[in-house]
Write a protein that holds these residues in place. Structure first.
Motif, PDB file in Angstrom:
ATOM      1  N   ASN A 240      59.225  25.912  19.579  1.00 33.68           N
ATOM      2  CA  ASN A 240      58.812  26.949  18.617  1.00 33.68           C
ATOM      3  C   ASN A 240      57.391  27.452  18.856  1.00 33.68           C
ATOM      4  O   ASN A 240      56.805  28.083  17.982  1.00 33.68           O
ATOM      5  CB  ASN A 240      58.940  26.466  17.162  1.00 33.68           C
ATOM      6  N   THR A 241      56.816  27.150  20.005  1.00 34.03           N
ATOM      7  CA  THR A 241      55.507  27.706  20.337  1.00 34.03           C
ATOM      8  C   THR A 241      55.666  28.654  21.514  1.00 34.03           C
ATOM      9  O   THR A 241      56.681  28.628  22.220  1.00 34.03           O
ATOM     10  CB  THR A 241      54.481  26.608  20.697  1.00 34.03           C
ATOM     11  N   ASN A 242      54.658  29.469  21.720  1.00 34.10           N
ATOM     12  CA  ASN A 242      54.708  30.472  22.777  1.00 34.10           C
ATOM     13  C   ASN A 242      53.500  30.284  23.698  1.00 34.10           C
ATOM     14  O   ASN A 242      52.357  30.426  23.258  1.00 34.10           O
ATOM     15  CB  ASN A 242      54.702  31.869  22.141  1.00 34.10           C
ATOM     16  N   TRP A 243      53.762  29.960  24.952  1.00 31.10           N
ATOM     17  CA  TRP A 243      52.704  29.661  25.909  1.00 31.10           C
ATOM     18  C   TRP A 243      51.717  30.812  26.036  1.00 31.10           C
ATOM     19  O   TRP A 243      50.504  30.603  26.009  1.00 31.10           O
ATOM     20  CB  TRP A 243      53.315  29.342  27.277  1.00 31.10           C
ATOM     21  N   GLN A 244      52.205  32.032  26.160  1.00 27.17           N
ATOM     22  CA  GLN A 244      51.310  33.177  26.334  1.00 27.17           C
ATOM     23  C   GLN A 244      50.419  33.374  25.116  1.00 27.17           C
ATOM     24  O   GLN A 244      49.243  33.719  25.243  1.00 27.17           O
ATOM     25  CB  GLN A 244      52.101  34.462  26.634  1.00 27.17           C
ATOM     26  N   LYS A 245      50.960  33.140  23.935  1.00 27.37           N
ATOM     27  CA  LYS A 245      50.169  33.261  22.709  1.00 27.37           C
ATOM     28  C   LYS A 245      49.046  32.218  22.710  1.00 27.37           C
ATOM     29  O   LYS A 245      47.918  32.526  22.333  1.00 27.37           O
ATOM     30  CB  LYS A 245      51.066  33.103  21.485  1.00 27.37           C
TER      31      LYS A 245
ATOM     32  N   ASN B  47      28.995  23.409  16.949  1.00 22.16           N
ATOM     33  CA  ASN B  47      29.475  22.081  17.369  1.00 22.16           C
ATOM     34  C   ASN B  47      30.983  21.890  17.253  1.00 22.16           C
ATOM     35  O   ASN B  47      31.454  20.787  16.983  1.00 22.16           O
ATOM     36  CB  ASN B  47      28.764  20.974  16.573  1.00 22.16           C
ATOM     37  N   ILE B  48      31.751  22.957  17.442  1.00 21.95           N
ATOM     38  CA  ILE B  48      33.206  22.812  17.398  1.00 21.95           C
ATOM     39  C   ILE B  48      33.772  22.829  18.809  1.00 21.95           C
ATOM     40  O   ILE B  48      33.339  23.609  19.660  1.00 21.95           O
ATOM     41  CB  ILE B  48      33.887  23.888  16.521  1.00 21.95           C
ATOM     42  N   LYS B  49      34.716  21.931  19.042  1.00 21.46           N
ATOM     43  CA  LYS B  49      35.460  21.887  20.297  1.00 21.46           C
ATOM     44  C   LYS B  49      36.930  21.976  19.924  1.00 21.46           C
ATOM     45  O   LYS B  49      37.389  21.277  19.030  1.00 21.46           O
ATOM     46  CB  LYS B  49      35.197  20.580  21.045  1.00 21.46           C
ATOM     47  N   ILE B  50      37.652  22.853  20.615  1.00 21.21           N
ATOM     48  CA  ILE B  50      39.074  23.026  20.328  1.00 21.21           C
ATOM     49  C   ILE B  50      39.892  22.469  21.485  1.00 21.21           C
ATOM     50  O   ILE B  50      39.682  22.841  22.642  1.00 21.21           O
ATOM     51  CB  ILE B  50      39.459  24.509  20.126  1.00 21.21           C
ATOM     52  N   GLU B  51      40.822  21.574  21.149  1.00 16.35           N
ATOM     53  CA  GLU B  51      41.789  21.076  22.124  1.00 16.35           C
ATOM     54  C   GLU B  51      43.059  21.907  21.985  1.00 16.35           C
ATOM     55  O   GLU B  51      43.737  21.846  20.955  1.00 16.35           O
ATOM     56  CB  GLU B  51      42.106  19.602  21.877  1.00 16.35           C
ATOM     57  N   PHE B  52      43.341  22.705  23.005  1.00 16.33           N
ATOM     58  CA  PHE B  52      44.533  23.541  23.027  1.00 16.33           C
ATOM     59  C   PHE B  52      45.653  22.764  23.714  1.00 16.33           C
ATOM     60  O   PHE B  52      45.537  22.414  24.880  1.00 16.33           O
ATOM     61  CB  PHE B  52      44.259  24.846  23.777  1.00 16.33           C
ATOM     62  N   ALA B  53      46.731  22.498  22.978  1.00 12.21           N
ATOM     63  CA  ALA B  53      47.863  21.751  23.525  1.00 12.21           C
ATOM     64  C   ALA B  53      48.659  22.663  24.448  1.00 12.21           C
ATOM     65  O   ALA B  53      49.359  23.563  23.991  1.00 12.21           O
ATOM     66  CB  ALA B  53      48.730  21.219  22.397  1.00 12.21           C
ATOM     67  N   LEU B  54      48.514  22.437  25.743  1.00 13.48           N
ATOM     68  CA  LEU B  54      49.195  23.236  26.754  1.00 13.48           C
ATOM     69  C   LEU B  54      49.872  22.278  27.735  1.00 13.48           C
ATOM     70  O   LEU B  54      49.263  21.791  28.679  1.00 13.48           O
ATOM     71  CB  LEU B  54      48.196  24.137  27.491  1.00 13.48           C
TER      72      LEU B  54
ATOM     73  N   MET C   2      49.656  29.964  16.716  1.00 11.76           N
ATOM     74  CA  MET C   2      49.666  30.659  15.424  1.00 11.76           C
ATOM     75  C   MET C   2      48.355  31.415  15.308  1.00 11.76           C
ATOM     76  O   MET C   2      47.446  31.192  16.088  1.00 11.76           O
ATOM     77  CB  MET C   2      49.833  29.665  14.269  1.00 11.76           C
ATOM     78  N   LYS C   3      48.255  32.287  14.355  1.00 13.71           N
ATOM     79  CA  LYS C   3      47.080  33.118  14.118  1.00 13.71           C
ATOM     80  C   LYS C   3      46.946  34.160  15.239  1.00 13.71           C
ATOM     81  O   LYS C   3      47.817  34.310  16.085  1.00 13.71           O
ATOM     82  CB  LYS C   3      45.797  32.289  13.993  1.00 13.71           C
ATOM     83  N   THR C   4      45.822  34.866  15.235  1.00 11.16           N
ATOM     84  CA  THR C   4      45.599  35.950  16.198  1.00 11.16           C
ATOM     85  C   THR C   4      44.412  35.617  17.094  1.00 11.16           C
ATOM     86  O   THR C   4      43.580  34.770  16.741  1.00 11.16           O
ATOM     87  CB  THR C   4      45.285  37.260  15.460  1.00 11.16           C
ATOM     88  N   PRO C   5      44.293  36.293  18.242  1.00 10.25           N
ATOM     89  CA  PRO C   5      43.100  36.077  19.071  1.00 10.25           C
ATOM     90  C   PRO C   5      41.803  36.320  18.302  1.00 10.25           C
ATOM     91  O   PRO C   5      40.826  35.589  18.480  1.00 10.25           O
ATOM     92  CB  PRO C   5      43.285  37.083  20.213  1.00 10.25           C
ATOM     93  N   LYS C   6      41.805  37.318  17.424  1.00 15.17           N
ATOM     94  CA  LYS C   6      40.613  37.598  16.621  1.00 15.17           C
ATOM     95  C   LYS C   6      40.258  36.396  15.744  1.00 15.17           C
ATOM     96  O   LYS C   6      39.087  36.043  15.602  1.00 15.17           O
ATOM     97  CB  LYS C   6      40.845  38.845  15.759  1.00 15.17           C
ATOM     98  N   TRP C   7      41.258  35.779  15.151  1.00 18.61           N
ATOM     99  CA  TRP C   7      41.039  34.595  14.310  1.00 18.61           C
ATOM    100  C   TRP C   7      40.417  33.470  15.125  1.00 18.61           C
ATOM    101  O   TRP C   7      39.471  32.818  14.703  1.00 18.61           O
ATOM    102  CB  TRP C   7      42.372  34.155  13.686  1.00 18.61           C
TER     103      TRP C   7
ATOM    104  N   ASN D 257      45.109  33.146  22.682  1.00 22.31           N
ATOM    105  CA  ASN D 257      44.214  32.615  21.652  1.00 22.31           C
ATOM    106  C   ASN D 257      43.070  31.812  22.270  1.00 22.31           C
ATOM    107  O   ASN D 257      41.914  31.945  21.857  1.00 22.31           O
ATOM    108  CB  ASN D 257      45.003  31.768  20.652  1.00 22.31           C
ATOM    109  N   ALA D 258      43.387  30.993  23.248  1.00 21.06           N
ATOM    110  CA  ALA D 258      42.356  30.203  23.922  1.00 21.06           C
ATOM    111  C   ALA D 258      41.367  31.110  24.650  1.00 21.06           C
ATOM    112  O   ALA D 258      40.151  30.885  24.601  1.00 21.06           O
ATOM    113  CB  ALA D 258      43.002  29.229  24.904  1.00 21.06           C
TER     114      ALA D 258
END
Length: 197
Positions: free
Chosen positions: A139-144, A119-126, A105-110, A148-149
């Motif tokens: 309902n998710t899109n791998w390329q998106k 001090n933020i770490k993002i766990e991307f569920a892939l 969700m959201k955009t690459p810019k976001w 974003n990542a």
């Protein structure tokens, strides 16, 4: 003898800030096996005001770890997520934030903007590659997620590839791990929590 925990001694918390989500994962407790949200399931976001009431007493801990990993929703679905993250960043810059998201969700810019949070770490569920990821992360899109990542990483963010192993994706484990390195992920986190059944 009973020992009581003092609030200032609490050094970490996992906070559910939203029960909203764009995905329909089959084993998520919010829905019926990936098909529609359960009847009477409360869909709501935690407000910044509620967050302050709940977390201000513990965020003062000098090594506090704030985990935003939804059980019933995705934290990025919260309409006030940026306000919440900015509040922590400004008022408690010592806090480590670990945010887990399906990130579809959201955009690459976001996502690139999130890299500005200290001090933020993002766990991307892939959970696999383009041909398998959607099998569980419906309902998710791998390329998106990859876009974003990549935007987050290129903006200087600390990204973690989170891979849940299933029968349908375990053959892609090594390829995903290698791709995570090539894309600049700082970590590759994997586990098998027996969801295959």
């Amino acid at each position: 003898r009973m020992k009581f925990l003092n609030i200032p001694d609490i050094g970490s918390a996992n906070v559910e800030i939203s029960t909203n989500c764009n995905a329909a994962c089959p084993l998520c407790p919010r829905n019926y096996n990936g098909y529609s949200v359960r009847d009477n399931f409360p869909l709501r976001d935690m407000t910044l005001a509620e967050f302050k009431i709940l977390l201000d007493p513990v965020l003062v801990h000098p090594k506090f770890i704030l985990a935003l990993c939804g059980t019933y929703g995705d934290p990025c679905a919260n309409k006030q997520i940026l306000d919440i993250l900015s509040y922590v960043d400004k008022n408690y810059p010592h806090v480590t934030i670990i945010l887990s998201s399906n990130a579809s969700m959201k955009t690459p810019k976001w996502w690139a903007e999130l890299a500005k949070i200290k001090n933020i770490k993002i766990e991307f569920a892939l959970d696999g590659l383009a041909d398998t990821h959607h099998i569980y992360r419906q309902n998710t899109n791998w390329q998106k997620v990859i876009d974003n990542a990549t935007a987050f990483i290129q903006a200087g963010g600390y990204a973690i590839w989170q891979f849940i192993q299933f029968e349908h994706n375990k053959h892609q484990f090594n390829e995903c791990k290698e791709l995570s390195k090539n894309l600049g992920f700082a970590e590759f986190k994997h586990f098998d929590d027996n969801r295959s059944d």
